[in-house]
Design a protein around this motif. Structure first.
Motif: not given
Lengths: 502, 692
Positions: A33, A470-474, A477-478, A468
């Motif tokens: 994390h 924006f780029s976390q959903n690699t 896509k929650t 975070k």
């Protein structure tokens, strides 16, 4: 032993800080994390270039931290070695010619003659007033007028070649490390660096390295025979002074944060978490502290401490130890006066966090206050702390310069950017003007603070929770992301473009 | 047909992460003049992105890559931004979900409406002023001349949404896009707002594109319905056709997963899995992975549109005429086979007895923080829950139901009253003394996104309670068979068992909360609460942040757990259909007091208190078999800082009598289990006042 290691107070704290940083890195490596945002820092080109430059500054600062007292030639009556009263650092040894080649007084950068006329006795006994030859700068030249320029050009070329050569070696080492890590061919690795397809912006780092190496090469070639940045009033090499100033700047920037951090963390979180009278007391303290002009407070504290140090001279073995304790006190005073802003930020964040449902859930489990603070609140405010530390760094470096200029900064015997600027006050006022001391202090500080700011910017961008999402959903896509982004759109459209829709 | 808006093959992508997200992928629709067109779907389906694409208000990362959007023949995607600005607000306006966020807090309502007027009309100040008054009057804001100069914080939630609608109407648009206009509002307010929208539509002959996830709202409002799934429309029909005969398996399953009274003794149908990430490339039908009727063909070939009847088309292979021989059309065949065995629960000792609970928050003013008044969030609530039973606490937001839940757990210190758990008084206990009781009572929070610490792994989250309360790990052996091997420490084994019991694979314990969807997070939150073997779970709207299909999963889980472990629930909610599905008893709360309580059947079939009646009638019904008259409530919930004199409900009550203004009604007993506080019924005198 040929030397006696000396650990000054600030040295010890720097070692402690290094230890903390290493532990932190170790911890982050094993924590997915935490690792993700730091990976993002390593993807920012400007951030990594800045870090490369900072790395050189930190190396210089660290070399200057390894203090010792060299042994003298003679031994005492018991046959034990006698150590010099002068405390040196590894940097002093590496830069020996710079340290020892002291001229009489001012000389311009790369000059062969003094900057002021003095009476010189010629070989035939007559005396004339002229610009005397320097004792060390360009002393290898027989006829400075004709050889000076070509010698400098020759040395610059030599320096560039040396810089490029060592840069290519570093490049090859990097590529072969990549080959080993990825298992691809050498050519492929090189191409991917220069086509910017690597995750870490190696290209930007390499370009920065090339510039640093070439500069380093040139300076090292020239510095053996010239004063690259001139000399100051007592003939000390300005380059040497600038290099020595780096440690002071770094110490002020880092140790002050280290000192203020416990105050800010403890009081900020306590105020936000416990509310009630604890909150009131802490708020009153920092509001009061904030409304006292900080320069006044610092000046008062520094002057009091100065008197104490002078009346208790026997407590300090060497001049360096005395100067060092004064530096440390300055850090402490700066720390005590500057914790308020971070404390306020942390209080606000904790106020928000304590209403979060996971904290309430922890209360429902009967988790103790201390555990809630350390396990739930502290990790969730860490990003603010990090951003604040990195942002404060540059401010504190500048604060030292200002304070030393006012005369309440570091010990006058200690070389720092502030004392250099203070000295320049007189130099700028004389005719012909001595400009190089101020210019070099300015350049070094600018580079240091600019790279610290750029790095802080990269850290802030990477740790900002909004970016975070924006780029976390690699990986998936929650729904939260979708919701979050749409609400962001709504708020931004509602506030920024009110004319566009009703 | 006079088509107003026509969208053809619209594709919108969002450039986020490594792969672009196809938020809208080949969407086509037509909206006629004066028609309400509902776009229905779960969150993450691309509904909002469709609306933003129409307005061309996409976020910076968004891009419309192909398609046309034309309003009366003008293609929006060809227009310059300056031309577009003339269309927004004038021809198309939009209402957003959160009225609190869509109004500027530092501008008065009049200024905000005037901004629209200035943009689109050339009006003198006086005419603009009159127009604003007229608009506010139209949306039912009382005393518009005075209130137009107020700021948005002086308006209540329903009023804000009304003001928002007034703003949207200011440009006299031909199309109104309403993006979940009532999701953030209470049912009674929702009923008011929907009613207003219907009224205005009839007056102005305006088309509405209604974006929602609520089948009830669709059935009340829409003429045309389109079901959206994973970026595309999968079914489109008129309202009658859609509600009588949903064709697409996804639509059918949506209907099946709605909790209802009739389904009380069976599990709700659940759509397995979640909406697929829109960043992936779909090969076949997008729903195939979650579909019960999926055939081999579904995974490989993209289904085309098939007409079922006039104006009813569906994108599913089951309705392909050439396939008719092989597949049988699933005519609403979805009923869940899994029934839940009805455990006869004896009327046991009350597990939790709350008597006259009061929670008052002081209002402080001035330098010395003098107490000048108090907000009576909870003002004398009494209730009791028996072992293994479910009590539902129903009420609008702001009525104090969450405060009741939290003060039972002593998370908020109560002002007065008593909370007895197993005959042990909880109020007044110190933090340390409470600890042994903490494991008996647990809480499940509303928002699964903020109830899990983002910096802790699942295993740490679940173990926290166990470690803190030194709980014996008995649940694992009691509930699930121990999976062999793997886990080492007893705590870790317990975590594995708990995760399995809430239906998550045990490997997930090493992950962080952000890797889970909303429904999965709520499962984790339930597992965390179960970890300490509680006897009573207080569930604070555990499903209100979730989609219908996910809500069904959680409700099934809660029901199973109750049967297996004999848990008692205090279920706090505003969702009546969930209550009908889950609750044994109901307590209706209004402004800090319980106005009616009784068995579930008694309340839902025979509500006595006018507020209960209004609340039940305001719930949007899907199958309106009986044209029940909707009782419309005036106004909003009053502030608990200054509750009305007498009966709290009288200012909004359609049956208010003079006596209601004077005194708060005593309890009236309807049956041995059914009581209410209303002057309409014979008052019982305080001497016989008893709690059951």
């Amino acid at each position: 032993m040929p030397f006696d290691p000396v650990i000054l107070w600030t040295d010890a704290l720097i070692y402690l800080l290094l230890l903390l940083v290493v532990t932190f890195i170790w911890h982050v490596r094993h924590d997915a994390h935490f690792l993700t945002p730091w990976r993002r820092v390593s993807h920012s080109a400007s951030g990594m270039s800045a870090l490369t430059i900072l790395f050189f500054f930190f190396t210089i600062g660290f070399l200057d931290t390894l203090h010792f007292r060299p042994a003298l030639e003679h031994k005492n009556i018991h046959g034990q070695p006698v150590y010099s009263v002068e405390v040196l650092s590894v940097l002093d040894i590496l830069a020996t010619p710079l340290r020892t080649n002291v001229e009489k007084t001012y000389s311009a950068p790369l000059a062969t003659h003094l900057y002021t006329k003095e009476t010189v006795e010629l070989s035939d006994g007559t005396q004339i007033r002229t610009f005397a030859r320097l004792e060390f700068g360009g002393s290898h030249l027989n006829d400075p007028d004709s050889e000076h320029f070509s010698d400098i050009i020759y040395r610059i070329f030599k320096g560039i070649t040396l810089g490029l050569f060592s840069w290519i070696i570093v490049h090859i080492i990097l590529c072969s490390m990549m080959v080993r890590a990825t298992g691809q061919s050498m050519k492929h690795c090189c191409l991917s660096i220069w086509r910017r397809t690597t995750e870490v912006p190696w290209r930007a780092i390499l370009i920065t390295l090339a510039i640093v190496f070439i500069l380093f090469g040139i300076v090292s070639m020239l510095a053996t025979h010239y004063h690259v940045l001139g000399t100051d009033k007592v003939g000390q090499d300005v380059l040497y002074l600038s290099l020595k100033s780096i440690r002071v700047a770094l110490i002020i920037g880092t140790l002050t944060t280290l000192i203020m951090l416990p105050f800010a963390l403890l009081l900020g979180i306590a105020a936000g978490y416990f509310r009630g009278w604890i909150d009131d007391v802490i708020q009153y303290i920092y509001t009061t502290l904030n409304s006292i002009p900080s320069v006044l407070l610092i000046a008062a504290a520094v002057l009091m401490m100065q008197v104490y140090i002078e009346t208790h001279a026997e407590l300090f073995e060497t001049i360096a130890a005395r100067a060092d304790i004064r530096l440390l006190c300055l850090c402490i005073i700066l720390g005590i006066t500057s914790w308020t802003s971070l404390c306020r930020l942390l209080r606000g964040e904790t106020l928000k966090l304590r209403e979060m449902e996971y904290i309430q859930a922890a209360h429902a489990f009967g988790v103790s206050h201390w555990r809630i603070i350390t396990r739930h609140i502290l990790p969730n405010v860490m990003h603010i702390v990090l951003i604040a530390i990195v942002m404060d760094f540059s401010g504190l470096v500048l604060a030292e310069a200002v304070l030393s200029y006012v005369g309440v900064g570091v010990d006058p015997s200690m070389i720092s950017f502030g004392t250099m600027i203070n000295a320049a006050r007189l130099e700028m006022a004389r005719e012909p003007m001595v400009w190089w001391a101020l210019l070099s202090a300015f350049c070094f500080m600018l580079t240091l603070v600019l790279s610290a700011n750029l790095f802080a910017d990269a850290v802030q961008k990477a740790l900002d929770p909004r970016i975070k999402t924006f780029s976390q959903n690699t990986n998936s896509k929650t729904e939260s992301d979708a919701k979050q982004s749409t609400t962001e759109v709504k708020t931004s459209t509602a506030s920024n473009k009110p004319a566009k829709h009703p | 047909m006079n088509t107003l808006l026509e969208i053809d093959n619209l594709k919108t992508i969002l450039h986020t992460g490594k792969h672009p997200v196809r938020a809208v992928d080949g969407l086509s629709l037509k909206i006629n003049k004066g028609e309400t067109f509902a776009l229905l779907g779960e969150s993450g389906c691309g509904k909002s992105m469709t609306a933003l694409s129409i307005m061309r208000l996409l976020p910076d990362t968004g891009e419309i890559i192909s398609g046309t959007i034309s309003l009366e023949g003008i293609d929006f995607l060809q227009l310059a931004e300056t031309d577009m600005r003339r269309i927004r607000g004038k021809q198309i306006s939009m209402i957003f979900q959160e009225p609190m966020l869509s109004l500027n807090p530092v501008m008065t309502i009049a200024e905000q409406i005037n901004e629209v007027l200035k943009q689109h009309f050339e009006l003198t100040n006086a005419t603009a002023h009159n127009r604003i008054v007229e608009l506010l009057d139209q949306v039912g804001i009382p005393d518009p001349k005075r209130r137009m100069h107020e700021y948005s914080f002086q308006f209540s939630g329903g009023m804000k949404q009304r003001a928002m609608i007034a703003m949207a109407l200011a440009g006299e648009p031909e199309l109104l896009i309403a993006d979940e206009p009532t999701t953030a509002l209470d049912v009674t307010i929702q009923a008011q707002v929907l009613d207003l929208m219907r009224e205005i539509q009839q007056q102005k002959h305006m088309a509405i594109l209604l974006i929602t996830h609520d089948l009830g709202v669709v059935s009340e409002m829409a003429q045309q319905v389109a079901v959206m799934y994973a970026g595309e429309i999968v079914e489109q029909a008129s309202r009658e056709n859609f509600f009588n005969q949903p064709a697409h398996p996804y639509s059918q399953q949506l209907f099946a997963s709605i909790p209802e009274k009739q389904k009380r003794h069976q599990k709700l149908a659940v759509i397995s899995g979640t909406v697929p990430p829109l960043s992936k490339v779909f090969k076949g039908c997008r729903f195939s992975e979650r579909c019960d009727h999926a055939m081999a063909l579904c995974h490989t070939t993209v289904p085309q549109w098939h007409d079922i009847s006039s104006g009813h088309k569906v994108r599913c292979h089951l309705f392909d005429p050439s396939m008719a021989s092989t597949g049988s059309t699933p005519q609403s065949s979805i009923t869940s086979d899994a029934t839940i065995p009805v455990v006869q629960k004896q009327a046991a000792q009350p597990l939790l007895q709350v008597t006259n609970l009061k929670v008052h928050f002081p209002i402080r003013k001035g330098f010395f923080k003098r107490i000048v008044g108090s907000i009576k969030a909870v003002d004398g609530v009494s209730l009791s829950i028996a072992e293994g039973k479910t009590l539902a606490l129903v009420g609008e937001s702001g009525c104090g139901k969450t405060t009741v839940g939290k003060s039972i757990l002593q998370l908020i210190p109560p002002t007065a009253g008593s909370v007895c758990y197993n005959k042990q008084e909880l109020i007044g206990l110190e933090r340390q003394q409470l600890r042994p009781l903490r494991s008996q009572l647990q809480f499940v929070f509303q928002d699964p996104y903020s109830s899990l610490n983002p910096r802790m792994r699942i295993i740490e989250i679940i173990q926290e309670g166990m470690a803190s309360l030194n709980v014996e790990t008995t649940l694992s052996t009691q509930l699930c068979e121990q999976p062999p091997g793997a886990a080492t420490s007893p705590y870790e084994k317990a975590v594995d068992a708990l995760l399995e019991c809430v239906g998550l694979p045990k490997e997930t314990k090493w992950r962080y909360p952000h890797e889970f969807s909303g429904g999965q997070r709520q499962r984790i939150a339930i597992a965390r609460a179960l970890a300490v073997n509680p006897k009573l779970l207080i569930c604070d709207e555990p499903t209100s942040a979730l989609d219908v299909s996910v809500q069904a999963q959680i409700l099934n889980l809660l029901k199973t757990l109750q049967n297996d472990l004999g848990l008692a629930y205090l279920f706090i909610t505003h969702n009546i259909s969930v209550v009908e599905y889950l609750a044994d008893e109901i307590a209706v709360m209004y402004l800090g007091r319980i106005v009616e309580k009784g068995q579930m059947d008694e309340i839902t079939n025979n509500p006595k208190h006018p507020y209960t009646q209004a609340l039940l009638s305001a719930v949007p019904q899907i199958n309106k078999k009986t044209e029940m008259d909707m009782i419309k409530l005036k106004g909003d919930l009053p502030s608990p800082a200054s509750p009305p004199q007498g009966c709290h409900f009288h200012p909004r009550c359609p049956k208010a009598m003079p006596v209601c203004r004077q005194s708060y009604p005593e309890v009236s007993t309807i049956s041995s289990t059914h009581t209410t506080h209303c002057h309409l019924y014979t008052q019982e005198h305080h001497s016989t006042h008893h709690e059951h």
